[in-house]
Design a protein around this motif. Structure first.
Motif, PDB file in Angstrom:
ATOM      1  N   ASP A   1       0.856  -1.187   0.000  1.00 38.20           N
ATOM      2  CA  ASP A   1       0.000   0.000   0.000  1.00 38.20           C
ATOM      3  C   ASP A   1       0.899   1.248   0.000  1.00 38.20           C
ATOM      4  OD1 ASP A   1      -1.718   2.065   0.606  1.00 38.20           O
ATOM      5  OD2 ASP A   1      -2.563   1.132   2.398  1.00 38.20           O
ATOM      6  N   ASN A   2       0.777   2.077  -1.011  1.00 40.42           N
ATOM      7  CA  ASN A   2       1.669   3.249  -1.101  1.00 40.42           C
ATOM      8  C   ASN A   2       1.509   4.225   0.061  1.00 40.42           C
ATOM      9  OD1 ASN A   2       2.861   2.321  -3.413  1.00 40.42           O
ATOM     10  ND2 ASN A   2       1.643   3.581  -4.807  1.00 40.42           N
ATOM     11  N   ARG A   3       0.392   4.130   0.784  1.00 36.47           N
ATOM     12  CA  ARG A   3       0.193   5.029   1.935  1.00 36.47           C
ATOM     13  C   ARG A   3       1.222   4.794   3.041  1.00 36.47           C
ATOM     14  NH1 ARG A   3      -3.050   6.291  -1.458  1.00 36.47           N
ATOM     15  NH2 ARG A   3      -5.261   6.751  -1.155  1.00 36.47           N
ATOM     16  N   VAL A   4       1.802   3.584   3.075  1.00 35.36           N
ATOM     17  CA  VAL A   4       2.734   3.294   4.178  1.00 35.36           C
ATOM     18  C   VAL A   4       4.003   4.138   4.102  1.00 35.36           C
ATOM     19  CG1 VAL A   4       1.921   0.913   4.423  1.00 35.36           C
ATOM     20  CG2 VAL A   4       3.961   1.372   3.056  1.00 35.36           C
ATOM     21  N   TYR A   5       4.215   4.804   2.968  1.00 33.26           N
ATOM     22  CA  TYR A   5       5.417   5.635   2.836  1.00 33.26           C
ATOM     23  C   TYR A   5       5.161   7.095   3.231  1.00 33.26           C
ATOM     24  CZ  TYR A   5       6.969   1.704  -0.047  1.00 33.26           C
ATOM     25  OH  TYR A   5       7.310   0.457  -0.505  1.00 33.26           O
ATOM     26  N   THR A   6       3.917   7.435   3.469  1.00 35.09           N
ATOM     27  CA  THR A   6       3.619   8.856   3.729  1.00 35.09           C
ATOM     28  C   THR A   6       2.716   9.088   4.944  1.00 35.09           C
ATOM     29  OG1 THR A   6       1.729   8.729   2.213  1.00 35.09           O
ATOM     30  CG2 THR A   6       3.809   9.509   1.278  1.00 35.09           C
ATOM     31  N   ASP A   7       1.955   8.084   5.333  1.00 37.84           N
ATOM     32  CA  ASP A   7       0.887   8.286   6.308  1.00 37.84           C
ATOM     33  C   ASP A   7       1.440   8.454   7.740  1.00 37.84           C
ATOM     34  OD1 ASP A   7      -1.312   8.173   7.900  1.00 37.84           O
ATOM     35  OD2 ASP A   7      -2.055   6.239   7.167  1.00 37.84           O
ATOM     36  N   PRO A   8       1.137   9.569   8.409  1.00 35.30           N
ATOM     37  CA  PRO A   8       1.609   9.761   9.785  1.00 35.30           C
ATOM     38  C   PRO A   8       1.108   8.677  10.753  1.00 35.30           C
ATOM     39  CG  PRO A   8       0.662  11.795   8.913  1.00 35.30           C
ATOM     40  CD  PRO A   8       0.388  10.725   7.900  1.00 35.30           C
ATOM     41  N   GLN A   9      -0.080   8.129  10.467  1.00 39.79           N
ATOM     42  CA  GLN A   9      -0.602   7.068  11.351  1.00 39.79           C
ATOM     43  C   GLN A   9       0.235   5.793  11.253  1.00 39.79           C
ATOM     44  OE1 GLN A   9      -4.798   7.067  10.134  1.00 39.79           O
ATOM     45  NE2 GLN A   9      -5.128   6.090  12.136  1.00 39.79           N
ATOM     46  N   VAL A  10       0.650   5.499  10.040  1.00 40.26           N
ATOM     47  CA  VAL A  10       1.526   4.333   9.844  1.00 40.26           C
ATOM     48  C   VAL A  10       2.842   4.561  10.580  1.00 40.26           C
ATOM     49  CG1 VAL A  10       2.823   2.967   8.145  1.00 40.26           C
ATOM     50  CG2 VAL A  10       0.483   3.708   7.634  1.00 40.26           C
ATOM     51  N   TYR A  11       3.366   5.769  10.444  1.00 40.95           N
ATOM     52  CA  TYR A  11       4.636   6.076  11.103  1.00 40.95           C
ATOM     53  C   TYR A  11       4.496   5.987  12.625  1.00 40.95           C
ATOM     54  CZ  TYR A  11       8.816   8.424  12.646  1.00 40.95           C
ATOM     55  OH  TYR A  11       9.991   8.717  13.286  1.00 40.95           O
ATOM     56  N   ALA A  12       3.381   6.471  13.144  1.00 35.10           N
ATOM     57  CA  ALA A  12       3.163   6.405  14.602  1.00 35.10           C
ATOM     58  C   ALA A  12       3.116   4.947  15.049  1.00 35.10           C
ATOM     59  CB  ALA A  12       1.865   7.125  14.971  1.00 35.10           C
TER      60      ALA A  12
ATOM     61  N   HIS B   1      -2.239  10.441  -4.932  1.00 34.26           N
ATOM     62  CA  HIS B   1      -3.484   9.891  -4.378  1.00 34.26           C
ATOM     63  C   HIS B   1      -4.111   8.844  -5.282  1.00 34.26           C
ATOM     64  CE1 HIS B   1      -3.920  13.723  -1.765  1.00 34.26           C
ATOM     65  NE2 HIS B   1      -3.232  12.782  -1.157  1.00 34.26           N
ATOM     66  N   GLY B   2      -3.893   9.011  -6.597  1.00 39.00           N
ATOM     67  CA  GLY B   2      -4.566   8.121  -7.531  1.00 39.00           C
ATOM     68  C   GLY B   2      -3.874   6.792  -7.768  1.00 39.00           C
ATOM     69  N   VAL B   3      -2.716   6.590  -7.142  1.00 40.54           N
ATOM     70  CA  VAL B   3      -1.976   5.335  -7.368  1.00 40.54           C
ATOM     71  C   VAL B   3      -1.830   4.650  -6.024  1.00 40.54           C
ATOM     72  CG1 VAL B   3       0.128   4.289  -8.301  1.00 40.54           C
ATOM     73  CG2 VAL B   3      -0.736   6.420  -9.268  1.00 40.54           C
ATOM     74  N   ARG B   4      -2.578   3.578  -5.817  1.00 40.83           N
ATOM     75  CA  ARG B   4      -2.713   3.093  -4.457  1.00 40.83           C
ATOM     76  C   ARG B   4      -1.672   2.057  -4.017  1.00 40.83           C
ATOM     77  NH1 ARG B   4      -6.291   3.680   0.164  1.00 40.83           N
ATOM     78  NH2 ARG B   4      -4.855   2.728   1.625  1.00 40.83           N
ATOM     79  N   TYR B   5      -1.151   1.289  -4.962  1.00 41.40           N
ATOM     80  CA  TYR B   5      -0.240   0.232  -4.510  1.00 41.40           C
ATOM     81  C   TYR B   5       0.972   0.086  -5.427  1.00 41.40           C
ATOM     82  CZ  TYR B   5      -2.610  -2.520  -8.087  1.00 41.40           C
ATOM     83  OH  TYR B   5      -3.120  -2.949  -9.278  1.00 41.40           O
TER      84      TYR B   5
END
Ligand code: FES
Ligand SMILES: [Fe+2]
Length: 387
Positions: free
Chosen positions: A15-26, A341-345
């Motif tokens: 999931d590409n969000r794992v590289y940017t999401d503050p919640q993932v980082y927390a 945002h448009g590229v999810r994984y």
């Protein structure tokens, strides 16, 4: 499975969000960095009793200091009086650790030994002996200093595992080493971008043409604990003759010319051996999109300036130039790309799963991600896979 997930095995995409999401980082801070052993330096940085370094790991101020009993210890760099940092310098030497605010002082084992105006505390219930510096777990293996914020974590030796220790023992167990060169720099990337790159063998022909010609990959070994060993050779036919001569000079004890490996430790360190030089490259996450890269070149204690220059050349050739000049722009490009945002994984589907071999496919990244999921308590390479 989330509706956006591709129709491939879930271990084979991220999931590409794992590289940017503050919640993932927390969550990573809480479940990975606060639980695992983190690389903190080399013991030569605190060679003598009273030598100390200070550092900030996960915004935790730390002191690493060698005691009069020769033991290397870590403490929070926080005074038990009103919480000031006790030591302000990056490194130094002290007989006792004295807080600059009201001069409370601690011995090298952390005991509070001096409180100016101590008698004024009489009757308050305050007991000096009950207020030492607060210790953080600190262990040294083969000269490498690690700290761990988790009291329940296994000892460092178990965390590293026998194969990693055996590999690093040549050359680290064969002589006394010291840091001969240090460099730190920040990159605007997520910490996983570098960690993945250190496992990604098939970018090498594209991004590092010299490395590909000069350094054929040998067998790799992947371990359940998230660590890995990649062995490497050297091919003189891909190396300019004068450079080849220099790369063979002052080979480290127990190492043959051409020997090499990259040991990647989960989560934060990469240790590279190349004939005459061994270096430790660590990455300290400073947030979801910022990493502190630290590079230490080790030489033998007593190396002359000339020998140090040879080791520095080896390090520049095999690590610094590839990573800093060739990889860093790739890292930044990947970080900027995954923000879309448009590229999810992303896809890590290449190759079959294997824990050893010579051809590195995405199996090496998948093994890294298995450790990530294990610590994070998730079933997918995503927070949406929360178990
Ligand atoms: S805060 Fe350290 S002596 Fe007061
Ligand atoms: Fe690279």
């Amino acid at each position: 499975m989330p509706p956006w997930a591709p129709k491939i095995d879930p271990s084979r995409w991220v999931d590409n969000r794992v590289y940017t999401d503050p919640q993932v980082y927390a969550r990573e801070t809480e479940r990975i960095f606060m639980q695992t052993w983190l690389f903190a330096g080399h013991e030569s940085e605190v060679r003598n009793a009273g030598d100390y370094v200070t550092l900030s790991l996960l915004e935790q101020p730390l002191i690493i200091v060698r005691g009069t009993d020769n033991v290397v210890r870590a403490f929070y760099n926080t005074c038990r009086h009103r919480g000031s940092r006790v030591l302000l310098e990056d490194c130094g030497h002290a007989a006792a650790l004295r807080c600059p605010y009201h001069f409370w002082s601690y011995d090298l084992s952390g005991n509070l030994i001096g409180v100016p105006g101590e008698e004024a505390y009489d009757g308050s219930g305050f007991v000096k002996e009950e207020n030492p510096l607060v210790a953080v777990r600190c262990e040294v293996e083969l000269g490498l200093v690690f700290v761990c914020f988790n009291e329940q974590a296994p000892p460092l030796r178990d965390y590293l595992g026998p194969k990693v220790i055996e590999t690093l023992s040549t050359p680290l167990a064969n002589a006394q080493f010291e840091v001969v060169k240090y460099k730190g720099y920040d990159l605007p990337i997520n910490w996983k971008v570098f960690a993945e790159n250190a496992r990604d063998g098939y970018h090498v022909p594209f991004v590092h043409p010299f490395f590909r010609k000069a350094s054929p990959p040998g067998p790799y070994f992947l371990f359940d604990n998230g660590h890995a060993v990649q062995t490497l050779g050297m091919d003189p036919s891909g190396i300019e003759p004068d450079l080849w001569v220099r790369l063979q000079e002052h080979t480290l004890p127990g190492v043959q010319t051409g020997d090499g490996y990259i040991v990647t430790l989960f989560p934060d360190a990469t240790i590279t051996l190349r004939s005459n030089v061994i270096s430790i490259d660590s990455q300290r996450a400073l947030g979801p999109k910022k990493v502190r890269m630290e590079s230490r070149v080790l030489g033998l204690t007593g190396d002359t300036e000339e020998v140090r220059d040879v080791r520095a050349l080896g390090h520049a050739t095999w690590f610094l130039n590839p990573v800093e000049l060739e990889d860093a722009p790739i890292f930044v490009g990947q970080q900027e790309g995954v923000a879309a945002h448009g590229v999810r994984y992303s896809v890590i589907a290449r190759g079959t799963d294997a824990t050893t071999g010579t051809r590195g496919d995405d199996n090496r990244l998948r093994q890294w991600w298995a450790a990530w999921r294990h610590y994070m308590g998730v079933e997918l390479n995503s927070l949406e896979g929360e178990a």
